[in-house]
Design an enzyme around this catalytic site. Sequence first.
Site, PDB file in Angstrom:
ATOM      1  N   ASP A 163       0.852  -1.203   0.000  1.00 19.40           N
ATOM      2  CA  ASP A 163       0.000   0.000   0.000  1.00 19.40           C
ATOM      3  C   ASP A 163       0.881   1.244   0.000  1.00 19.40           C
ATOM      4  O   ASP A 163       0.831   2.061   0.931  1.00 19.40           O
ATOM      5  CB  ASP A 163      -0.935  -0.006   1.215  1.00 19.40           C
ATOM      6  CG  ASP A 163      -0.180  -0.069   2.547  1.00 19.40           C
ATOM      7  OD1 ASP A 163      -0.781   0.272   3.594  1.00 19.40           O
ATOM      8  OD2 ASP A 163       1.016  -0.424   2.543  1.00 19.40           O
ATOM      9  N   ASP A 217       6.794   1.102   1.980  1.00 18.68           N
ATOM     10  CA  ASP A 217       6.600   0.133   0.889  1.00 18.68           C
ATOM     11  C   ASP A 217       7.507   0.511  -0.285  1.00 18.68           C
ATOM     12  O   ASP A 217       8.194  -0.326  -0.870  1.00 18.68           O
ATOM     13  CB  ASP A 217       5.160   0.160   0.372  1.00 18.68           C
ATOM     14  CG  ASP A 217       4.114  -0.071   1.445  1.00 18.68           C
ATOM     15  OD1 ASP A 217       3.865   0.858   2.235  1.00 18.68           O
ATOM     16  OD2 ASP A 217       3.567  -1.181   1.500  1.00 18.68           O
ATOM     17  N   ASN A 270      -2.470   2.593   3.601  1.00 21.03           N
ATOM     18  CA  ASN A 270      -1.887   3.928   3.851  1.00 21.03           C
ATOM     19  C   ASN A 270      -2.739   5.027   3.210  1.00 21.03           C
ATOM     20  O   ASN A 270      -2.804   6.150   3.706  1.00 21.03           O
ATOM     21  CB  ASN A 270      -0.465   3.977   3.303  1.00 21.03           C
ATOM     22  CG  ASN A 270       0.498   3.229   4.204  1.00 21.03           C
ATOM     23  OD1 ASN A 270       0.336   3.216   5.415  1.00 21.03           O
ATOM     24  ND2 ASN A 270       1.469   2.558   3.605  1.00 21.03           N
ATOM     25  N   THR A 310       3.370  -6.088   2.128  1.00 19.69           N
ATOM     26  CA  THR A 310       3.720  -5.002   3.057  1.00 19.69           C
ATOM     27  C   THR A 310       2.535  -4.085   3.345  1.00 19.69           C
ATOM     28  O   THR A 310       2.706  -2.927   3.744  1.00 19.69           O
ATOM     29  CB  THR A 310       4.895  -4.161   2.505  1.00 19.69           C
ATOM     30  OG1 THR A 310       4.533  -3.662   1.201  1.00 19.69           O
ATOM     31  CG2 THR A 310       6.160  -4.990   2.411  1.00 19.69           C
ATOM     32  N   PHE A 341      -1.210  -1.907  12.274  1.00 18.50           N
ATOM     33  CA  PHE A 341      -2.099  -1.373  11.237  1.00 18.50           C
ATOM     34  C   PHE A 341      -2.421  -2.385  10.134  1.00 18.50           C
ATOM     35  O   PHE A 341      -3.593  -2.607   9.804  1.00 18.50           O
ATOM     36  CB  PHE A 341      -1.463  -0.110  10.637  1.00 18.50           C
ATOM     37  CG  PHE A 341      -2.292   0.550   9.581  1.00 18.50           C
ATOM     38  CD1 PHE A 341      -1.971   0.411   8.239  1.00 18.50           C
ATOM     39  CD2 PHE A 341      -3.409   1.298   9.918  1.00 18.50           C
ATOM     40  CE1 PHE A 341      -2.743   1.024   7.254  1.00 18.50           C
ATOM     41  CE2 PHE A 341      -4.190   1.916   8.941  1.00 18.50           C
ATOM     42  CZ  PHE A 341      -3.852   1.770   7.600  1.00 18.50           C
ATOM     43  N   ASN A 342      -1.426  -3.007   9.528  1.00 15.29           N
ATOM     44  CA  ASN A 342      -1.676  -3.886   8.374  1.00 15.29           C
ATOM     45  C   ASN A 342      -2.617  -5.037   8.736  1.00 15.29           C
ATOM     46  O   ASN A 342      -3.459  -5.433   7.940  1.00 15.29           O
ATOM     47  CB  ASN A 342      -0.367  -4.474   7.831  1.00 15.29           C
ATOM     48  CG  ASN A 342       0.442  -3.455   7.065  1.00 15.29           C
ATOM     49  OD1 ASN A 342      -0.077  -2.403   6.678  1.00 15.29           O
ATOM     50  ND2 ASN A 342       1.723  -3.740   6.864  1.00 15.29           N
ATOM     51  N   HIS A 386       9.502   0.109   8.543  1.00 14.21           N
ATOM     52  CA  HIS A 386       8.827  -1.179   8.685  1.00 14.21           C
ATOM     53  C   HIS A 386       9.023  -2.111   7.481  1.00 14.21           C
ATOM     54  O   HIS A 386       9.584  -3.188   7.596  1.00 14.21           O
ATOM     55  CB  HIS A 386       7.319  -0.946   8.883  1.00 14.21           C
ATOM     56  CG  HIS A 386       6.989  -0.049  10.045  1.00 14.21           C
ATOM     57  ND1 HIS A 386       7.110  -0.434  11.370  1.00 14.21           N
ATOM     58  CD2 HIS A 386       6.532   1.230  10.075  1.00 14.21           C
ATOM     59  CE1 HIS A 386       6.743   0.576  12.157  1.00 14.21           C
ATOM     60  NE2 HIS A 386       6.387   1.595  11.401  1.00 14.21           N
ATOM     61  N   ASP A 387       8.526  -1.707   6.308  1.00  8.52           N
ATOM     62  CA  ASP A 387       8.361  -2.645   5.189  1.00  8.52           C
ATOM     63  C   ASP A 387       9.649  -3.226   4.622  1.00  8.52           C
ATOM     64  O   ASP A 387       9.672  -4.403   4.241  1.00  8.52           O
ATOM     65  CB  ASP A 387       7.552  -1.974   4.074  1.00  8.52           C
ATOM     66  CG  ASP A 387       6.126  -1.720   4.514  1.00  8.52           C
ATOM     67  OD1 ASP A 387       5.475  -0.836   3.926  1.00  8.52           O
ATOM     68  OD2 ASP A 387       5.654  -2.390   5.457  1.00  8.52           O
TER      69      ASP A 387
HETATM   70  O1  RIB Z   1       2.251  -0.531  10.701  1.00  9.49           O
HETATM   71  C1  RIB Z   1       3.156  -0.236   9.670  1.00  9.49           C
HETATM   72  C2  RIB Z   1       2.619  -0.687   8.344  1.00  9.49           C
HETATM   73  O2  RIB Z   1       1.436   0.033   8.023  1.00  9.49           O
HETATM   74  C3  RIB Z   1       3.592  -0.420   7.178  1.00  9.49           C
HETATM   75  O3  RIB Z   1       3.439  -1.411   6.213  1.00  9.49           O
HETATM   76  C4  RIB Z   1       3.106   0.897   6.633  1.00  9.49           C
HETATM   77  O4  RIB Z   1       3.432   1.066   5.240  1.00  9.49           O
HETATM   78  C5  RIB Z   1       1.626   0.741   6.802  1.00  9.49           C
HETATM   79  O5  RIB Z   1       1.146  -0.034   5.712  1.00  9.49           O
HETATM   80 CA    CA Z   2       2.898  -0.766   3.916  1.00  9.56          CA
END
Ligand code: RIB
Ligand code: CA
Length: 322
Positions: A14, A19, A43, A127, A168-169, A241-242
Amino acid sequence: MDNVKKIPVILDGDPGHDDAIAWTIANVSDRLEIRAVTTVGGNQTVEKTTYNARRIAALLGITAPVAKGNPGPLMSKPMTAGTFHGETGLDGPKLPEPDRPLCELGAVELMAKVLRESEDPVTIFSTGAQTNVAALLLAHPELKEKIGCISIMGGGIQYGNWVPAAEFNILVDPEAAKTVFDSGVPVQMCGLDVTEKALVMPEDFERIRHVGNEVSRIVAEWLDFFMIVHREMGYEGAPLHDPNAVLSYLYPEIYDIREMHVDVETSGLFTRGCTVGNYGMIPNRGVLEKNNARVVMNVDREKFVDLLVEAVKKYDGREVKL
Ligand code: RIB
Ligand code: CA
């Protein structure tokens, strides 16, 4: 490395600044061959993440097809995270306009086509929310055996970020995540346990910027933007993160990875989206539940940053269309 067969991969996400950086790294690995790029909402809306994916592909010279995912999660309403990634989902540096048409197939059908046509098992780097991956597994169970690994950024054994219990993901589409973890397909999970330790410091931004090519400049400016809100939240660096979903797959030696059984909570009032791992502290559970994931718990931060710098250096001399 010329005579070593490349691993076919699908980039599903996203974009999103992190990403985009994960894809920047995957694109210059001499061990990977990108066969498809697929998008989910998260996102930002899936319309915006798809436009971003096509612009990133134009910037990086990714010629694999880009396909749009479903507008929302399997069973819940779409969520977006404009706070962190801006109104476009990829605010910050100017990017080229898409240089190829959007794939006529939807994300799930393109993923299925890639799996069908691949001689070798395909790795999926997920991701964002796992909506497309879950839909692929549900619609085409016969293709499971063509997936070598699903390497995700998502979850957190010890804590969440969007809500205390959930990352979140996973929270965007808990049913999809549960489908993936319960699928029997090999899963590698980079949750917040490791990604919040993968901090890129402002001095690292300058190392990247000083590489001196167009892509390194843009990556540094993506980090500049991504750091704005994180600085306000008290972070000393950007938790990237990704890219861990890609780098922990390519360089497991710089990570601490544990075999675990991971369940995804889908019904708790306060815990929906929680990834519950038998972190080895509960031996009975470990005996009762077959492990279903390699969970990444820590990283050598300096080596992580070095690999990021090495990746952007590989864009020296590459034509970048702006
Ligand atoms: O929590 C972090 C994730 O949420 C990452 O993948 C960021 O790009 C969002 O998608
Ligand atoms: Ca992401």
